[in-house]
Design an enzyme around this catalytic site. Structure first.
Site, PDB file in Angstrom:
ATOM      1  N   GLU A   9       0.815  -1.224   0.000  1.00 35.97           N
ATOM      2  CA  GLU A   9       0.000   0.000   0.000  1.00 35.97           C
ATOM      3  C   GLU A   9       0.842   1.264   0.000  1.00 35.97           C
ATOM      4  O   GLU A   9       0.387   2.302  -0.445  1.00 35.97           O
ATOM      5  CB  GLU A   9      -0.946   0.010   1.210  1.00 35.97           C
ATOM      6  N   TYR A 310       0.495  -2.502  13.653  1.00 32.62           N
ATOM      7  CA  TYR A 310      -0.373  -1.729  12.758  1.00 32.62           C
ATOM      8  C   TYR A 310      -1.234  -0.725  13.530  1.00 32.62           C
ATOM      9  O   TYR A 310      -1.923  -1.089  14.474  1.00 32.62           O
ATOM     10  CB  TYR A 310      -1.263  -2.696  11.975  1.00 32.62           C
TER      11      TYR A 310
END
Length: 721
Positions: A9, A310
């Site tokens: 990403e 994360y």
């Protein structure tokens, strides 16, 4: 030899994956090795086309064109990042690429980022999915050893597309309708408008609140304060006469008797691990950080330093397969401030978190934010990064210590036939609070002297206490985040099912988008800050009058999430969901078109716009005052003053920078004024570095951080016409 293409990403994650996979050969927007090619997006590279993408007639904004219902929706590369899209597309089209491994963020939006790129590039190669929650070498290796079949996430992708299409149909049509009808920059959406409505509702609660005086009594001894209780256990009454009569009765009594001393063992488990919202709330509580500020700092800890897992998670729990990594993570934080706690845990022999920390059922896409197995170099962390890392590490270590245990002691004192009580506690086991033993705000001072039943206690004074009931507090960014996460109290009259759904699905927005939503509300001038408190502006209040009722309620998001969850679970077709959304959009536009309400700018200045000649509006941005053109087609805006991080030498509050060029001046609320040149001279004399023009420009650029979401970009384009 055929290869697998890995699509990450963002570049930082791609570099980590490439290093683990041995992809060292650099190319145009990719890294290549023997078996893999690693390329990356920059957030969304592809988005839905603007309205004019469906016909030139939509370039001109007209009410009669609305609603615009694309059939089918068109995808287009985002102009600013089209170069990277073309680089990714070139790699996807290579003949030696046999399959694609999606390595975008493991969640609904991450799935959309990758699948839209594949769709726009017209690539139909087999797909595998990397699903990991941290980007340490170990996590990446484990993830590649356990790749998932990409088809298993088709329903998740369908749900993501449905969310994006619904946001477009509802948000863009309603925004265009409001903007054209009232010739003002008025934007609306299913998350930002209910959020604004909650702030307005809180303001109404404060306005409507009628304070009531209440009264009580305290008996003061040499060592403690005892509080009066009536027979029902109440400590305060609204009738002042009752207290005055009691005061008259007790006034001359000089001693009381301890009638009972109760000792009750109590325990308090460690706080839950952090999810993003809880961390943002805590950072605001401690340091008044904005949600965006916390997320940006956390992102650096995750991507640049590999120190935490994360960030964009909505879970406060861990999965059972992480149990065998916990010891490594504890060893990784064996650093100066935490060494004592780490050594205590490692010497204990058994490392087991408290009950409830490991719970597979309460982890959706990602687990709680915790340290990784990699030890960061603390000196390489900025001050902000160190502070945030400290919060995360201590919260993590705390769950391995026992509960905080204490004996709650309640002493009852009889004075003239009336009952008074004093409470205190005696700590029996510090438990998890040992981790925080150096924190000033964690020091325990709630001790009670050793009273015994039958003791005679001298009364130093009997005093009346009084106070007034207080209205609910105004929202700040921390409490607003909490309300967005759980907006149930603003859903009176809605069904229990919808209230339950919005609680289960995480409230308004997601952990990943709430910071952007709050920034967008500030940047569109519908709300403003005064100190840390948030207020609606006249524009915001008028917008809520003009917006259809359904768009103001969190129930809309709850209904959407019910449908999207069904799509993700394969229990509902996207077409059925979109049929309802299109019908809703049509009703909304009709309601706006037929409304006879008016919009009035009440912040018009006497200054004219240099571009179109119309009068400018003065607005309070999040970091200072601005002049903006009232004509939404012009879009001119100019900073008048900016709230800086420079501190007043008199009262130490933040200074406001006003003016232009060499005539710029610092101004403080306390009355202090100082030219920029004098400020720089004073700073240089105190050992600080003089800021040159480049430093000032960098600082000003940082004041408004860019947003990188497809919907935000789409709404921004609406006002660039």
């Amino acid at each position: 030899m055929s290869k697998s293409l890995v699509l990450a990403e963002k570049p930082s994650v791609a570099r980590d994956i490439a290093r683990v996979l041995g992809c060292n050969k650099k190319g145009n927007g990719f890294l290549e090795g023997t078996n893999y090619i690693v390329t990356w997006a920059l957030g969304h590279l592809v988005t839905h086309a603007d309205p004019e993408g469906y016909g030139n007639e939509f370039k001109e904004w007209k009410l009669e064109h609305l609603p615009i219902i694309p059939e089918p929706f068109k995808l287009v590369p985002i102009r600013q990042t089209s170069k990277q899209f073309n680089a990714v597309k070139a790699q996807l089209k290579r003949n030696d690429v046999k399959d694609v491994i999606i390595a975008t963020d493991a969640g609904r939006e991450g799935e959309l980022v990758a699948r839209w790129i594949l769709e726009q590039a017209k690539v139909r190669k087999p797909i595998k999915r990397l699903w990991i929650s941290s980007v340490t070498d170990k996590a990446i290796k484990d993830g590649f050893n356990n790749l998932k079949d990409g088809r298993a996430y088709d329903n998740l992708y369908e749900a993501a597309v449905a969310r994006a299409e619904a946001d477009w149909v509802v948000g863009i049509n309603a925004t265009r309708a409001l903007t054209v009808k009232y010739n003002a920059q008025l934007s609306t959406g299913r998350v930002q408008t209910p959020t604004l409505a909650m702030i307005a509702e809180r303001e109404k609660q404060i306005r409507d609140f009628k304070p009531k005086s209440f009264y009580g009594i305290q008996a003061l001894t040499e060592t403690a304060k005892f509080t009066w209780h009536d027979k029902a256990g109440q400590t305060q009454v609204f009738d002042k006469e009752v207290i005055e009569q009691l005061m008259g009765k007790l006034d001359k009594i000089q001693a009381g008797k301890i009638t009972d001393v109760k000792t009750t063992p109590k325990s308090q488990p460690a706080p839950h691990l952090f999810d993003l919202t809880e961390l943002q709330k805590e950072a605001h509580r401690r340091w008044s950080w904005s949600a965006k500020e916390t997320l940006s700092t956390l992102q650096n800890l995750y991507e640049r330093h590999k120190a935490v897992t994360y960030p964009r998670t909505d879970s406060k729990h861990l999965t059972s397969d992480m149990a065998n990594t916990l010891k490594e993570r504890i060893k990784a934080v064996d650093l100066g401030p935490y060494r004592k706690s780490v050594n205590t845990l490692l010497r204990s022999g058994t490392i087991k978190p408290q009950k409830g920390v490991i719970d597979d059922k309460r982890v959706s896409d990602h687990h709680a934010i915790i340290p990784t197995e990699e030890t960061p170099i603390l000196q390489n962390l900025s001050d902000k990064e160190q502070r945030l890392y400290d919060l995360i590490v201590k919260r993590f270590l705390a769950v391995f210590f026992g509960s905080f245990r204490y004996d709650q002691v309640t002493a009852e004192l009889a004075v003239g036939g009336e009952m008074f009580k004093a409470k205190g506690r005696t700590i029996t086991d510090e438990g998890w609070k040992k981790v925080y033993s150096t924190d000033e705000d964690e020091v325990d001072t709630d001790m009670l002297p050793a009273f015994k039943k039958g003791d005679e206690v001298s009364i130093r004074a009997i005093v009346m206490t009084d106070g007034k009931t207080k209205p609910p507090a105004r929202f700040n960014e921390g409490t607003l985040l909490a309300a967005m996460e759980n907006p149930a109290q603003f859903m009176q009259g809605e069904s229990k099912d919808l209230i339950k759904t919005i609680g289960e699905t995480g409230g308004l927005g997601t952990v990943a988008t709430r910071a952007d939503v709050i920034e967008r509300l500030f940047n569109s001038f519908v709300m403003e800050k005064k100190g840390n408190d948030i207020y609606t502006t006249s524009k915001g209040r008028q917008l809520l009058e003009l917006v259809p009722e359904d768009l103001k309620s969190p129930a809309l998001t709850a209904e959407w999430e019910q449908g999207l969850t069904k799509i993700a679970n394969g229990k509902m077709k996207k077409a059925a969901f979109m049929k309802d959304m299109i019908a809703f959009s049509k009703r909304t536009v009709t309601e706006i078109k037929t409304d006879d309400k008016k919009f009035k700018h009440d912040n018009v200045t006497g200054k004219t716009c240099p571009d179109c000649g119309k009068l400018l509006l003065e607005v309070n941005g999040k970091r200072g005052k601005m002049l903006v053109c009232q004509d939404r087609e012009c879009g001119h805006r100019k900073n008048v003053s900016t709230l800086t991080n420079a501190r007043c030498p008199v009262c130490k509050k933040k200074l406001e920078l006003r003016g232009e060029g060499d005539g710029r001046i610092f101004v403080c609320k306390c009355g202090h004024r100082e030219k920029l040149s004098a400020f720089e001279k004073r700073r240089a004399n105190s050992g600080g570095k003089k800021a040159d023009k480049r430093d000032v420009q960098k600082y000003m650029n940082r004041q408004e951080e860019p947003e990188n979401t497809a919907m935000a970009d789409a709404l921004k384009k609406l006002f660039e016409k």
